[in-house]
Design a protein around this motif. Structure first.
Motif, PDB file in Angstrom:
ATOM      1  N   GLY A 175       0.787  -1.228   0.000  1.00  0.00           N
ATOM      2  CA  GLY A 175       0.000   0.000   0.000  1.00  0.00           C
ATOM      3  C   GLY A 175       0.818   1.277   0.000  1.00  0.00           C
ATOM      4  O   GLY A 175       0.263   2.366  -0.171  1.00  0.00           O
ATOM      5  N   THR A 177       3.122   2.469  -2.180  1.00  0.00           N
ATOM      6  CA  THR A 177       3.189   3.157  -3.471  1.00  0.00           C
ATOM      7  C   THR A 177       1.914   3.940  -3.735  1.00  0.00           C
ATOM      8  O   THR A 177       1.952   5.117  -4.131  1.00  0.00           O
ATOM      9  CB  THR A 177       3.438   2.148  -4.611  1.00  0.00           C
ATOM     10  N   GLU A 178       0.769   3.295  -3.495  1.00  0.00           N
ATOM     11  CA  GLU A 178      -0.516   3.952  -3.731  1.00  0.00           C
ATOM     12  C   GLU A 178      -0.725   5.125  -2.779  1.00  0.00           C
ATOM     13  O   GLU A 178      -1.212   6.185  -3.169  1.00  0.00           O
ATOM     14  CB  GLU A 178      -1.670   2.956  -3.578  1.00  0.00           C
ATOM     15  N   ALA A 181       1.450   8.021  -3.753  1.00  0.00           N
ATOM     16  CA  ALA A 181       0.874   8.675  -4.934  1.00  0.00           C
ATOM     17  C   ALA A 181      -0.291   9.576  -4.536  1.00  0.00           C
ATOM     18  O   ALA A 181      -0.467  10.677  -5.074  1.00  0.00           O
ATOM     19  CB  ALA A 181       0.414   7.626  -5.949  1.00  0.00           C
TER      20      ALA A 181
END
Length: 200
Positions: A175, A177-178, A181
């Motif tokens: 989770g 990376t998301e 972002a």
């Protein structure tokens, strides 16, 4: 009547070296690896010299913590008066080097009351400074301070950033990376609002 114990001066290069060595030991091996003997071995001096500058191990830990805390207070002032205060605050919060050392101090605070009190005092100073400086900047970033107060924004940034760093140290990245972002999209949105608001 006892004579006060003589200690080395705070501006001494030797004292600075001992703090540097202690910091390196804490980062690389954890606070439990720090002792008069281990610092002396790493610095190439005798344990007696450690006690000349720092009569107790707590004195050594406190001196190291205060040195880093004062640097961080000054850095926070620069970050929160910069054109992008939220981004600067976020990036400094997820910087792994400083955060890993703070994590060691937090663990140490569970066992040493003097360290716990010092961290709490500096944390209050940080929060007061951050709140004062951020209060005037939220509206510039398109954030309604009646909906999201400076203290709430600071708390959320602190909790989320510490979560990233703590999990990353354990090798847990699900989770991340998301979530990173998402943070980036939010920062871009707020920065765009701030830039638009500053245009003549």
């Amino acid at each position: 009547m006892t004579t006060p114990r003589r200690t080395g001066t705070e501006s001494s290069k030797t004292r600075a070296l001992l703090l540097d060595v202690t910091e390196r030991l804490m980062r690389n091996e954890g606070y439990a690896a720090v002792s008069s003997r281990s610092v002396a071995n790493a610095a190439g001096v005798t344990p007696a010299l450690i006690h000349y500058y720092f009569p107790t191990l707590d004195d050594l830990f406190l001196a190291l913590f205060r040195r880093g805390a004062e640097k961080n207070l000054e850095r926070q002032r620069r970050v929160l008066t910069s054109p992008q205060p939220l981004r600067g605050l976020w990036e400094s919060s997820i910087e792994p080097t400083g955060t890993s050392l703070l994590t060691e101090f937090m663990a140490l605070a569970n066992h040493r009351k003097s360290i716990r009190q010092e961290i709490a005092e500096y944390a209050k100073q940080f929060r007061r400074l951050q709140t004062e400086l951020l209060a005037s900047r939220l509206e510039e970033c398109g954030i309604d301070p009646t909906q999201v107060s400076p203290t709430v924004a600071l708390f959320m940034i602190g909790v989320v950033s510490r979560g990233f760093v703590a999990e990353d140290m354990l090798g847990i990245t699900d989770g991340h990376t998301e979530a990173l972002a998402l943070v980036e999209r939010l920062l871009q949105r707020f920065e765009t609002s701030a830039e638009a608001g500053s245009e003549p």
